[in-house]
Design a protein around this motif. Structure first.
Motif, PDB file in Angstrom:
ATOM      1  N   GLY A 199       0.794  -1.219   0.000  1.00  0.00           N
ATOM      2  CA  GLY A 199       0.000   0.000   0.000  1.00  0.00           C
ATOM      3  C   GLY A 199       0.827   1.270   0.000  1.00  0.00           C
ATOM      4  N   ARG A 200       2.134   1.157  -0.152  1.00  0.00           N
ATOM      5  CA  ARG A 200       2.996   2.342  -0.196  1.00  0.00           C
ATOM      6  C   ARG A 200       2.918   3.007  -1.573  1.00  0.00           C
ATOM      7  N   PHE A 201       2.854   2.195  -2.619  1.00  0.00           N
ATOM      8  CA  PHE A 201       2.532   2.668  -3.957  1.00  0.00           C
ATOM      9  C   PHE A 201       1.098   2.240  -4.247  1.00  0.00           C
ATOM     10  N   ASP A 202       0.386   3.063  -5.007  1.00  0.00           N
ATOM     11  CA  ASP A 202      -0.985   2.716  -5.384  1.00  0.00           C
ATOM     12  C   ASP A 202      -1.035   1.858  -6.647  1.00  0.00           C
ATOM     13  N   GLY A 203       0.004   1.931  -7.455  1.00  0.00           N
ATOM     14  CA  GLY A 203       0.041   1.149  -8.684  1.00  0.00           C
ATOM     15  C   GLY A 203       1.434   1.137  -9.273  1.00  0.00           C
ATOM     16  N   PHE A 204       1.578   0.383 -10.368  1.00  0.00           N
ATOM     17  CA  PHE A 204       2.874   0.212 -11.019  1.00  0.00           C
ATOM     18  C   PHE A 204       2.646  -0.206 -12.464  1.00  0.00           C
ATOM     19  N   TRP A 205       3.501   0.314 -13.362  1.00  0.00           N
ATOM     20  CA  TRP A 205       3.525  -0.230 -14.728  1.00  0.00           C
ATOM     21  C   TRP A 205       4.944  -0.145 -15.267  1.00  0.00           C
ATOM     22  N   GLU A 206       5.290  -1.102 -16.115  1.00  0.00           N
ATOM     23  CA  GLU A 206       6.588  -1.085 -16.767  1.00  0.00           C
ATOM     24  C   GLU A 206       6.539  -2.016 -17.976  1.00  0.00           C
ATOM     25  N   LEU A 207       7.427  -1.772 -18.922  1.00  0.00           N
ATOM     26  CA  LEU A 207       7.508  -2.568 -20.147  1.00  0.00           C
ATOM     27  C   LEU A 207       8.859  -3.267 -20.222  1.00  0.00           C
ATOM     28  N   GLY A 208       8.855  -4.480 -20.768  1.00  0.00           N
ATOM     29  CA  GLY A 208      10.092  -5.173 -21.098  1.00  0.00           C
ATOM     30  C   GLY A 208      10.848  -5.773 -19.928  1.00  0.00           C
ATOM     31  N   LEU A 209      10.145  -6.165 -18.876  1.00  0.00           N
ATOM     32  CA  LEU A 209      10.799  -6.799 -17.733  1.00  0.00           C
ATOM     33  C   LEU A 209      11.007  -8.297 -17.991  1.00  0.00           C
ATOM     34  N   GLN A 210      11.766  -8.928 -17.103  1.00  0.00           N
ATOM     35  CA  GLN A 210      12.035 -10.359 -17.182  1.00  0.00           C
ATOM     36  C   GLN A 210      11.279 -11.099 -16.071  1.00  0.00           C
ATOM     37  N   PRO A 211      11.067 -12.409 -16.222  1.00  0.00           N
ATOM     38  CA  PRO A 211      10.318 -13.146 -15.195  1.00  0.00           C
ATOM     39  C   PRO A 211      10.887 -12.980 -13.790  1.00  0.00           C
ATOM     40  N   TRP A 212      12.225 -12.970 -13.675  1.00  0.00           N
ATOM     41  CA  TRP A 212      12.828 -12.855 -12.336  1.00  0.00           C
ATOM     42  C   TRP A 212      12.626 -11.470 -11.724  1.00  0.00           C
ATOM     43  N   ASP A 213      12.347 -10.460 -12.554  1.00  0.00           N
ATOM     44  CA  ASP A 213      12.060  -9.124 -12.032  1.00  0.00           C
ATOM     45  C   ASP A 213      10.708  -9.060 -11.340  1.00  0.00           C
ATOM     46  N   ILE A 214       9.754  -9.848 -11.802  1.00  0.00           N
ATOM     47  CA  ILE A 214       8.360  -9.624 -11.404  1.00  0.00           C
ATOM     48  C   ILE A 214       7.685 -10.786 -10.691  1.00  0.00           C
ATOM     49  N   ALA A 215       8.224 -12.007 -10.782  1.00  0.00           N
ATOM     50  CA  ALA A 215       7.481 -13.184 -10.315  1.00  0.00           C
ATOM     51  C   ALA A 215       7.061 -13.059  -8.848  1.00  0.00           C
ATOM     52  N   ALA A 216       8.005 -12.781  -7.964  1.00  0.00           N
ATOM     53  CA  ALA A 216       7.669 -12.696  -6.539  1.00  0.00           C
ATOM     54  C   ALA A 216       6.734 -11.525  -6.265  1.00  0.00           C
ATOM     55  N   GLY A 217       6.997 -10.384  -6.896  1.00  0.00           N
ATOM     56  CA  GLY A 217       6.172  -9.198  -6.673  1.00  0.00           C
ATOM     57  C   GLY A 217       4.751  -9.372  -7.153  1.00  0.00           C
ATOM     58  N   VAL A 218       4.569 -10.093  -8.240  1.00  0.00           N
ATOM     59  CA  VAL A 218       3.218 -10.359  -8.744  1.00  0.00           C
ATOM     60  C   VAL A 218       2.393 -11.105  -7.699  1.00  0.00           C
ATOM     61  N   LEU A 219       2.967 -12.163  -7.136  1.00  0.00           N
ATOM     62  CA  LEU A 219       2.218 -12.936  -6.134  1.00  0.00           C
ATOM     63  C   LEU A 219       1.952 -12.103  -4.886  1.00  0.00           C
ATOM     64  N   LEU A 220       2.898 -11.264  -4.505  1.00  0.00           N
ATOM     65  CA  LEU A 220       2.681 -10.382  -3.353  1.00  0.00           C
ATOM     66  C   LEU A 220       1.453  -9.503  -3.566  1.00  0.00           C
ATOM     67  N   ILE A 221       1.355  -8.888  -4.737  1.00  0.00           N
ATOM     68  CA  ILE A 221       0.204  -8.018  -5.018  1.00  0.00           C
ATOM     69  C   ILE A 221      -1.092  -8.815  -5.029  1.00  0.00           C
ATOM     70  N   GLN A 222      -1.087  -9.958  -5.698  1.00  0.00           N
ATOM     71  CA  GLN A 222      -2.302 -10.759  -5.765  1.00  0.00           C
ATOM     72  C   GLN A 222      -2.765 -11.192  -4.376  1.00  0.00           C
ATOM     73  N   GLU A 223      -1.833 -11.616  -3.549  1.00  0.00           N
ATOM     74  CA  GLU A 223      -2.195 -12.084  -2.205  1.00  0.00           C
ATOM     75  C   GLU A 223      -2.523 -10.938  -1.260  1.00  0.00           C
ATOM     76  N   ALA A 224      -2.157  -9.711  -1.650  1.00  0.00           N
ATOM     77  CA  ALA A 224      -2.525  -8.534  -0.855  1.00  0.00           C
ATOM     78  C   ALA A 224      -3.830  -7.923  -1.338  1.00  0.00           C
ATOM     79  N   GLY A 225      -4.521  -8.606  -2.246  1.00  0.00           N
ATOM     80  CA  GLY A 225      -5.831  -8.145  -2.697  1.00  0.00           C
ATOM     81  C   GLY A 225      -5.815  -7.290  -3.941  1.00  0.00           C
TER      82      GLY A 225
END
Length: 268
Positions: A199-225
């Motif tokens: 809840g520190r950032f309200d949102g995020f967007w980026e282009l051209g990332l790699q799976p290792w950049d986002i995999a853990a963070g994606v699940l964090l957001i999903q599990e945080a609602g």
């Protein structure tokens, strides 16, 4: 925590502690350039080696996808693959800027099950387990309740490694900026995504990332609602690296704002 999550946490902390100690002698590190604006140091490689060693000590037959070591092993009948970024924010780290993280995720049969992002500078540990929520240390995480772009704090990252997304990204940046947001570009996508979950950032967007950049963070957001999609609103972000995340309303507002500025040739 499950045994799998316990191993992810142990590996993340071990890598983070190593990075902190090594950061005291940055001037001694060997640094190589992998591509334009894309650096790797012996600290990245050693941190990844330590992570893989801890994982394989517990689960020797699990496959690995690491930023530095690439794909290791075959995904067997268990379907398990660990996705690792041992140092997300290498440029920050090499310049002694205190914004970098260790990111470890576990995917089983193409579904994210565990996500850990560790900020060794602040000693903050973000952990998510599918169906069990997301936590920062002992505190349950929830995405923010902000409901529009105006006044929102939005994280992002410039596509500095490849110029092919630059024009599309520049147009989306302008559009989001004109919507009245405060935009932050700090240099570690994994940590940015964890901040959305917290809840520190309200949102995020980026282009051209790699799976290792986002995999853990994606699940964090999903599990945080929260919600995470690709830039077309689908679920191909792990393949394309084009990602939009946030609470439901900010995510939709971001999508509505950036979609008109994406070229037809940009993958979702």
């Amino acid at each position: 925590m499950s045994p799998l999550t316990t191993i992810a946490v142990r590996a993340a902390r071990a890598a983070g502690d190593f990075l902190l100690r090594t950061g005291e002698r940055l001037h001694e590190l060997r640094i190589e350039m992998k591509g334009p604006n894309d650096f790797v140091s012996e600290a990245d490689r050693e941190a990844e080696r330590r992570i893989v060693e801890i994982i394989h000590r517990a689960y020797p037959d699990h496959a690995i996808l690491g930023e530095e070591g690439g794909a290791q092993g075959e995904v067997g009948s268990h379907g398990a693959r660990w996705i690792i970024d041992p140092l997300d924010g290498t440029t920050n780290y090499l310049h002694d800027l205190p914004w970098y993280s260790v990111s470890i995720a576990l995917e089983i049969r193409d579904r994210l099950e565990v996500g850990v992002v560790y900020d060794p500078v602040r000693n903050e540990l973000f952990v998510a387990e599918r169906g069990k929520g997301a936590r920062l240390d002992d505190r349950r995480l929830r995405v923010s309740q902000h409901n529009k772009l105006a006044g929102a704090v939005i994280g992002t990252g410039f596509p500095f490694k490849s110029q092919r997304h630059l024009d599309a990204y520049t147009e989306t940046f302008k559009a989001v900026s004109l919507a009245g947001c405060a935009i932050r570009r700090a240099g570690s996508a994994a940590l940015d995504l964890a901040y959305v979950a917290a809840g520190r950032f309200d949102g995020f967007w980026e282009l051209g990332l790699q799976p290792w950049d986002i995999a853990a963070g994606v699940l964090l957001i999903q599990e945080a609602g929260g919600t995470v999609t690709d830039v077309r609103g689908g679920d191909r972000f792990m393949k394309t690296g084009n990602v939009v995340g946030g609470n439901l309303r900010v995510h939709q507002a971001l999508m509505d704002t950036i979609k008109p500025h994406l070229g037809v040739d940009l993958p979702a």
